[in-house]
Design a protein around this motif. Structure first.
Motif, PDB file in Angstrom:
ATOM      1  N   ASP A  23       0.838  -1.212   0.000  1.00 13.90           N
ATOM      2  CA  ASP A  23       0.000   0.000   0.000  1.00 13.90           C
ATOM      3  C   ASP A  23       0.868   1.256   0.000  1.00 13.90           C
ATOM      4  OD1 ASP A  23      -2.496  -1.234  -0.073  1.00 13.90           O
ATOM      5  OD2 ASP A  23      -2.545  -1.520   2.089  1.00 13.90           O
ATOM      6  N   TRP A  24       1.939   1.240   0.771  1.00 11.61           N
ATOM      7  CA  TRP A  24       2.888   2.357   0.794  1.00 11.61           C
ATOM      8  C   TRP A  24       3.459   2.599  -0.601  1.00 11.61           C
ATOM      9  CZ3 TRP A  24       5.928   5.248   4.608  1.00 11.61           C
ATOM     10  CH2 TRP A  24       7.136   5.740   4.126  1.00 11.61           C
ATOM     11  N   ASN A  26       2.203   1.849  -3.577  1.00  7.77           N
ATOM     12  CA  ASN A  26       1.241   2.256  -4.598  1.00  7.77           C
ATOM     13  C   ASN A  26       0.551   3.579  -4.303  1.00  7.77           C
ATOM     14  OD1 ASN A  26       0.406  -0.096  -6.797  1.00  7.77           O
ATOM     15  ND2 ASN A  26       1.392  -0.913  -4.965  1.00  7.77           N
ATOM     16  N   GLN A  27       0.536   3.998  -3.043  1.00  7.93           N
ATOM     17  CA  GLN A  27      -0.278   5.142  -2.659  1.00  7.93           C
ATOM     18  C   GLN A  27       0.095   6.451  -3.332  1.00  7.93           C
ATOM     19  OE1 GLN A  27      -3.072   4.847  -0.906  1.00  7.93           O
ATOM     20  NE2 GLN A  27      -3.493   7.013  -1.235  1.00  7.93           N
ATOM     21  N   THR A  31      -2.503   9.336  -4.427  1.00 10.06           N
ATOM     22  CA  THR A  31      -2.488  10.605  -3.701  1.00 10.06           C
ATOM     23  C   THR A  31      -2.005  11.759  -4.573  1.00 10.06           C
ATOM     24  OG1 THR A  31      -2.068   9.441  -1.617  1.00 10.06           O
ATOM     25  CG2 THR A  31      -1.568  11.784  -1.675  1.00 10.06           C
ATOM     26  N   TRP A 156      -3.468   0.118   5.076  1.00  9.75           N
ATOM     27  CA  TRP A 156      -4.038   1.386   4.616  1.00  9.75           C
ATOM     28  C   TRP A 156      -3.340   2.563   5.287  1.00  9.75           C
ATOM     29  CZ3 TRP A 156      -6.595   2.413   0.470  1.00  9.75           C
ATOM     30  CH2 TRP A 156      -7.434   1.459  -0.107  1.00  9.75           C
ATOM     31  N   GLY A 159      -0.022   3.106   3.838  1.00 15.36           N
ATOM     32  CA  GLY A 159      -0.174   3.724   2.527  1.00 15.36           C
ATOM     33  C   GLY A 159      -0.392   5.223   2.628  1.00 15.36           C
ATOM     34  N   TYR A 160      -1.218   5.639   3.568  1.00 18.63           N
ATOM     35  CA  TYR A 160      -1.461   7.070   3.736  1.00 18.63           C
ATOM     36  C   TYR A 160      -0.191   7.801   4.165  1.00 18.63           C
ATOM     37  CZ  TYR A 160      -6.487   6.357   3.268  1.00 18.63           C
ATOM     38  OH  TYR A 160      -7.737   6.049   2.785  1.00 18.63           O
ATOM     39  N   GLY A 163       1.715   8.317   1.046  1.00 14.86           N
ATOM     40  CA  GLY A 163       1.140   9.417   0.288  1.00 14.86           C
ATOM     41  C   GLY A 163       1.472  10.764   0.887  1.00 14.86           C
ATOM     42  N   THR A 287      -4.578  13.870   4.385  1.00 12.05           N
ATOM     43  CA  THR A 287      -3.916  12.588   4.589  1.00 12.05           C
ATOM     44  C   THR A 287      -3.514  12.393   6.038  1.00 12.05           C
ATOM     45  OG1 THR A 287      -3.084  12.708   2.314  1.00 12.05           O
ATOM     46  CG2 THR A 287      -2.067  11.092   3.761  1.00 12.05           C
TER      47      THR A 287
END
Length: 449
Positions: A23-24, A26-27, A31, A156, A159-160, A163, A287
């Protein structure tokens, strides 16, 4: 019905962390490219007409939604037949990298390049969303059912954070470079996101195991078996009515969430005339609220259940969307007049921008729990040994109508010449999904014999 799960070895701590790191990796695409920086630039600067720009961006989203809806369930079934998911992830991550690299050529004042850039966005979006299908399908195999909510929420949240850092890097680059008529910074967000992805997705490939035993089958045999299994599952969907109800509910409310996220920055840029710096700060603030929301959502998921967590989050997103749409250049909450926005105001210096930011922060806080708990819930409902297929159906439900909200935004925006009325369409999807979710029971299905 049973709540059990086929016994499988839990991945190591490094393996689970590497899965979450996906997730990190791809984010930044979501974002920086599709939400806060490149999308507003593409719609409002490269195209130059906010209404036409919003409609064109909507085209990229509904076109990619149709492609994902057609591909995801069949390829998910193929992966289940062959027992491996990483090869599929690799292929679609490569498409994401290629699409992102192409965004460098999104030069301003080049209407001849709008079409190719739009198709590059479609390619990147399909690559991103399809690779997520197969990464999500690994979740039930690498962690105990009791900890699925925590790991999903951790992913998640991570990931944020990724972003957030990407947005901070954009702002730092903007401060260093200053004004640039070629808009190199906005164009560079695509290639930079691709480079970030290549570096940080490697741990997932190296350390997260495919616990499902691979079968030495050719692609043709996997396609044949996967297609046969998928058709049988579609015919038997009446046997999975509870899961089917959830998939339809998710199809609706996720479409609404995806649309308000995708078009929020475009709407703010068109309404307030925000610069790259302001959009970047806006993205960072939203974020920052999304990160604790995602981590809190993981805890609520395990404590209250996935369904209740999603219900609370949808309610918050509906309130936030109403508040965002209630803001225009001369009013707030739809009917309250506000002074004209001064061109010499400070950061978020008008009443309209302050109200907009308040509701955007609520949206940011709620979207993490909504997305993370939704991903967990399908893992809790899917029968054992069918997680890839059901995550393919999950992606299908998440994307089957993903073309509908952007298409509705496209049509309404073009017809009314109003960005606000165009985005208001998302409320229909959110409300219908919220209502249908009440009928879902949080229990695992049993595969028919």
């Amino acid at each position: 019905m049973t709540t059990g799960h086929e016994a499988s070895p839990e991945a190591s701590r490094l393996g689970r962390f590497s899965w979450a790191l996906f997730d990190w990796a791809n984010q930044p695409f979501f974002t920086v490219v599709t939400t806060f920086i490149f999308a507003p630039y593409f719609a409002n600067v490269m195209i130059g007409d906010p209404v036409k720009g919003q409609a064109t961006w909507a085209f990229t989203q509904w076109m990619s939604g149709i492609a994902i809806a057609l591909l995801s369930p069949f390829l998910g079934a193929m992966a289940d037949a062959g027992g491996r998911r990483k090869p599929y992830i690799l292929v679609f991550q490569a498409l994401l990298v290629l699409g992102c690299a192409g965004l460098w050529w999104a030069y301003p004042g080049r209407p001849d390049l709008v079409g190719p850039i739009a198709w590059a966005v479609v390619l990147a979006t399909v690559g991103a969303e399809m690779s997520i299908v197969f990464n999500n399908a690994q979740l039930p195999d690498i962690v105990r059912p009791q900890r699925m909510g925590w790991l999903s929420g951790f992913g998640w949240g991570l990931g944020y954070v990724g972003g957030l850092i990407a947005l901070a890097l954009v702002l730092a680059a903007q401060a260093a470079l200053g004004p640039d008529e070629s808009h190199a910074l906005e164009r560079a967000t695509g290639p930079a996101s691709a480079a970030w992805l290549i570096v940080f997705v490697l741990p997932m490939f190296l350390f997260t195991p495919d616990y499902r035993r691979p079968r030495p089958l050719s692609l043709w045999v996997c396609a044949r078996e996967g297609g046969t299994t998928l058709l049988a599952t579609l015919r038997r969907l009446r046997d999975y009515r509870n899961a089917l109800t959830y998939l339809v509910a998710f199809m609706l409310y996720n479409d609404g969430l995806a649309a308000i996220i995708a078009f929020g920055g475009i709407y703010a840029s068109a309404t307030f005339g925000w610069t790259v710096t302001t959009l970047g700060i806006f993205g960072i603030v939203v974020t920052v609220l999304a990160i604790p929301g995602a981590f809190l959502g993981g805890g609520l998921d395990d404590a209250l259940g996935s369904k209740r967590t999603v219900q609370l989050a949808i309610a918050g997103v509906i309130v936030a969307t109403l508040g965002i749409l209630g803001v225009s250049a001369d009013s707030v909450l739809f009917v309250l007049p506000a002074d004209p926005i001064s061109p010499t105001r400070g950061l978020f210096g008008s009443v309209q921008e302050k109200v907009f930011m308040a509701f955007a922060l609520l949206l940011g806080f709620c979207m993490g729990p909504m997305q993370a708990a939704s991903r967990t819930l399908i893992g809790r409902l899917a029968p054992p040994n069918m997680s890839g297929e059901f995550y393919g159906l999950f992606a299908l439900s998440g994307r089957a109508t993903a073309w509908m909200a952007p298409l509705a935004i496209d049509v309404v925006t073009t017809t009314t010449r109003s960005n606000r009325w165009g985005i208001a369409c998302v409320l229909v999807f959110l409300a219908l999904g919220f209502a249908l979710l009440w009928r879902v029971r949080e229990e695992r299905a049993v595969a028919p014999h």
